[in-house]
Design an enzyme around this catalytic site. Sequence first.
Site, PDB file in Angstrom:
ATOM      1  N   LYS A 120     -64.135 113.617 121.185  1.00  0.00           N
ATOM      2  CA  LYS A 120     -62.872 113.797 120.469  1.00  0.00           C
ATOM      3  C   LYS A 120     -61.875 112.721 120.892  1.00  0.00           C
ATOM      4  CE  LYS A 120     -62.865 118.902 120.219  1.00  0.00           C
ATOM      5  NZ  LYS A 120     -62.794 119.104 118.771  1.00  0.00           N
ATOM      6  N   ARG A 174     -70.699 126.804 117.020  1.00  0.00           N
ATOM      7  CA  ARG A 174     -71.583 127.571 116.133  1.00  0.00           C
ATOM      8  C   ARG A 174     -73.009 127.621 116.681  1.00  0.00           C
ATOM      9  NH1 ARG A 174     -70.457 123.754 111.043  1.00  0.00           N
ATOM     10  NH2 ARG A 174     -68.465 123.639 112.114  1.00  0.00           N
TER      11      ARG A 174
END
Length: 497
Positions: A276, A350
């Site tokens: 990120k 996820r």
Amino acid sequence: MRLAGLAAGTTTDARPRLRTAFFASNQRVAPVSDSLAPDILLAPDASVASVPVTCVSTDGLERYLGDASPSVAGWVAANGFKAEAGSMLRLAGEDGALAGVLFGLGKGHGEEDPFLLGKLATDLPAGTYRLEGEAVDAGRAALGFLLSAYRFDRYRKRTDKGVRLVTPGYVDRDEVVRIAKGVALARDLINIPANDLGPVELADAAIDTVVAYGGTDRVIVGEDLLAENLPMVHAVGKASSRHPRLVDLAWGNPDHPKVTLVGKGVCFDSGGLDIKPGSAMALMKKDMGGAANVLGLATMIMDAELPVRLRVLIPAVENSISGNAFRPGDVLPSRKGLNVEIGNTDAEGRLILADALALGDEEHPDLMLDLATLTGAARVALGPDLPPFYTDDDALAGAIEKASVAVADPLWRMPLWKPYLKMMDSKIADINHITSAPFAGSVTAALFLSRFVEHARSWAHFDIYGWTPTAKPGKPEGGEGQAIRALYAMLKERYGK
Ligand code: BES
Ligand code: MN
Ligand code: ZN
């Protein structure tokens, strides 16, 4: 190859074995938050002197002034007090002491802000207060007061302002405190930075929370995640020296309906190899917000002794970068048997949830709920204060929506829009975990999870933010409880008590 420094794996006596020389934590996180001063809510008792806080709406101000003394009316006029929502005016007695407070309700009916009266906890000087004037929901006011009084004081001196509230006898103070403590636990865990709350400490906090209520704990650590068939929890967390783990906790009568809570426990999300940018990474200590909220909800359920068999599953990992990190393009096996192509290592949540959901699903629970700080897209759609939730069970969705409104814990249903599953087709594996096009990011993440839930009678997924960017009444800036007050209310209704 076993991970270096890792001695133990599956264990029912996790604590000593998790405390290896390398990764011992010095300080355990308190099992139930002590961020709330004790006896902050007082019973009505003639012997306790309290200052009246008179609630006045804009429409009611004239009536109030009609009955007020000339000196009070003059003071109100001189200060330009118009009873606007959340405005306050302190009234002095003849001796100069605080004799009362006027509190503006605005139009009233709690429209402006459901926890408006929480401002009492932050804006008044030390003292004991009671509500008077126009009728307000005293239970809501008491909860708002506690939610506002929360302080994160782990790294600096206590800042209890010494403000106390006398609540009318009909308010269930134990219940209000129970809910506030659950929220405070979630906030504490989110607010603690990643250097002090890694997978070990998160697991310890989860264990302490449930064991304090007589529950049982099992933790699967490091390489044992492979032996226990939780390969995606392992893959996501293996690059961190703070080894990944799956915490599996149970509480309650095994004959009661099975309710399983699953929480995303990414203690820090660097993004992995798909790293990120700094601005997006800055707040990623909060990426265990799903786990924190699940633990807050669990304390409410256990403390209230709801007649359910509760199971809490927390995959606790750190999404780090190292030579052995999982990569974009990798294909991971999963507990469910689907091979998952990795499109982006920053969509880690996820993956760990998929294995945890598959595990939870195997015992056919009556209800499975997962909470996760899963996508930035949810924030683009609905902003930080309104988490979307997903379920195919219309009755459950209705019950969640009803509870959400009743307790002012905002939630918004979004669709599990099946045609979008196509966007996650993989050319080489059973499924890709992300889409190639930047569409419907929160919906497609939820759809991915849905592939791992088959047997639960009902399942709902909550894509929470877990953070309040700017303080509001009842919502101090920082880690936030989201969805859990609504879910607690829904569970009380569903399972009775
Ligand atoms: N933890 C983030 C999602 C997130 C970001 C939640 C900011 C709240 C605030 C998650 O792991 C993530 O990075 N998701 C990616 C997915 C993408 C790579 C498909 C996202 O949302 O950008
Ligand atoms: Mn991520
Ligand atoms: Zn994440």
